[in-house]
Design an enzyme around this catalytic site. Structure first.
Site, short mmCIF file in Angstrom:
data_model
loop_
_atom_site.label_atom_id
_atom_site.label_comp_id
_atom_site.label_asym_id
_atom_site.label_seq_id
_atom_site.Cartn_x
_atom_site.Cartn_y
_atom_site.Cartn_z
CG ASP A 1 -21.17 17.50 23.92
OD1 ASP A 1 -21.84 18.20 22.82
OD2 ASP A 1 -21.31 16.27 23.53
CD GLU B 1 -16.58 25.59 25.33
OE1 GLU B 1 -15.73 26.40 25.49
OE2 GLU B 1 -16.92 25.00 24.17
CE1 TYR B 2 -27.16 23.52 24.34
CE2 TYR B 2 -27.40 21.96 25.87
CZ TYR B 2 -27.88 22.62 25.13
OH TYR B 2 -29.32 22.93 25.16
CG ASP B 3 -23.61 19.33 29.53
OD1 ASP B 3 -24.82 19.69 29.04
OD2 ASP B 3 -22.82 18.33 29.80
CB SER C 1 -55.87 11.90 7.03
OG SER C 1 -56.72 11.49 6.29
CB ILE C 2 -51.47 12.07 3.72
CG1 ILE C 2 -50.93 13.48 4.44
CG2 ILE C 2 -51.04 11.86 2.42
CD1 ILE C 2 -49.35 13.35 4.79
CD GLU D 1 -42.66 16.20 1.16
OE1 GLU D 1 -43.46 16.04 2.32
OE2 GLU D 1 -42.21 17.25 0.99
CE LYS E 1 -47.68 9.35 5.07
NZ LYS E 1 -47.36 9.00 6.29
CD GLU F 1 -46.67 12.37 9.65
OE1 GLU F 1 -47.25 10.87 9.46
OE2 GLU F 1 -47.25 13.12 9.09
#
Length: 238
Positions: free
Chosen positions: A34, A36-38, A83-84, A127, A129, A186
């Site tokens: 973390d 090194e990422y920073d 929409s679903i 799958e 929802k 979603e």
């Protein structure tokens, strides 16, 4: 460092940070610590402060969001966003033609769907929802251009700044990606994260959200992306 070298280094940092974001948020692994990422992120921020012209919309630094908006702009969907259709499982089943009401509704939906499709396209996937908020994301020339809610199906709210705070969503794509394409999904809040958020809100005297979907919808309606960046929302693409 002159502008030419700064630009080259900024491009390198974009690639490195996007790579590590992909590993961490999508592949559940990491190649650097973390800290090194920073260090990489802070270097990029400093270069963008020194050379504002190098601060682009697809920079990893934009994940934290920009200034609060006064209102959402409207975006017209290139293809209508539907929409679903739901088929609910009922606790007390009523039999229809020997089938439960849920089974009957599913059979009727299947018939209606087949009538709308060519005979050689009868393929289905199943799958779970995800109960969240539908979103459309448009990419142009491998760059994220905008993200919009479904709205009325024709026109939705521009929630690009809020979506940029979700680190599992790539800001840029490989150069071999299609020149222009739309992807839908979603946005949701995991149950455990929702419980933790409500616990914090209760401790701070804030009203609790009713359910994860309510929390997600309320988060995406925020005009301040800084608030959104602190909410534990994620996305699943269809």
């Amino acid at each position: 460092m002159d502008i030419k070298k700064a630009k080259a280094r900024v491009n390198e940092l974009h690639q490195e940070l996007n790579h590590h974001n992909q590993l961490y948020y999508n592949d559940a692994t990491q190649a650097i610590s973390d800290s090194e990422y920073d260090t990489l992120m802070n270097e990029l921020k400093r270069l963008e402060e020194l050379y504002p012209e190098l601060a682009t919309n697809d920079s990893p630094t934009q994940r934290v969001g920009g200034a609060p908006l006064k209102e959402f702009k409207q975006i017209k969907h290139p293809v209508r966003m539907l929409s679903i259709e739901d088929i609910h499982e009922l606790k007390e089943e009523q039999l229809i033609d020997g089938n439960s009401k849920t089974e009957h509704n599913l059979i009727e939906w299947h018939k209606k769907t087949l009538n709308a499709l060519p005979s050689d396209q009868e393929t289905f996937t199943v799958e779970p929802k995800i109960d969240g908020v539908a979103v459309s994301i448009m990419y142009e020339k491998s760059k994220l251009q905008y993200a919009a809610t479904r709205g009325d199906g024709e026109i939705g709210d521009d929630i690009t700044q809020n979506v940029l705070t979700i680190k599992s969503i790539p800001i840029s794509l490989p150069k071999n990606a299609p020149r222009s394409f739309e992807i839908r999904g979603e946005i949701f809040m995991p149950n455990k994260a929702f419980e933790e958020l409500n616990k914090i809100r209760s401790e701070e005297g804030e009203p609790k959200f009713i359910n994860p979907r309510n929390a997600t919808a309320g988060t995406l309606k925020q005009l301040d992306p800084g608030i959104v960046s602190k909410r534990p929302i994620d996305i699943i693409f269809h």
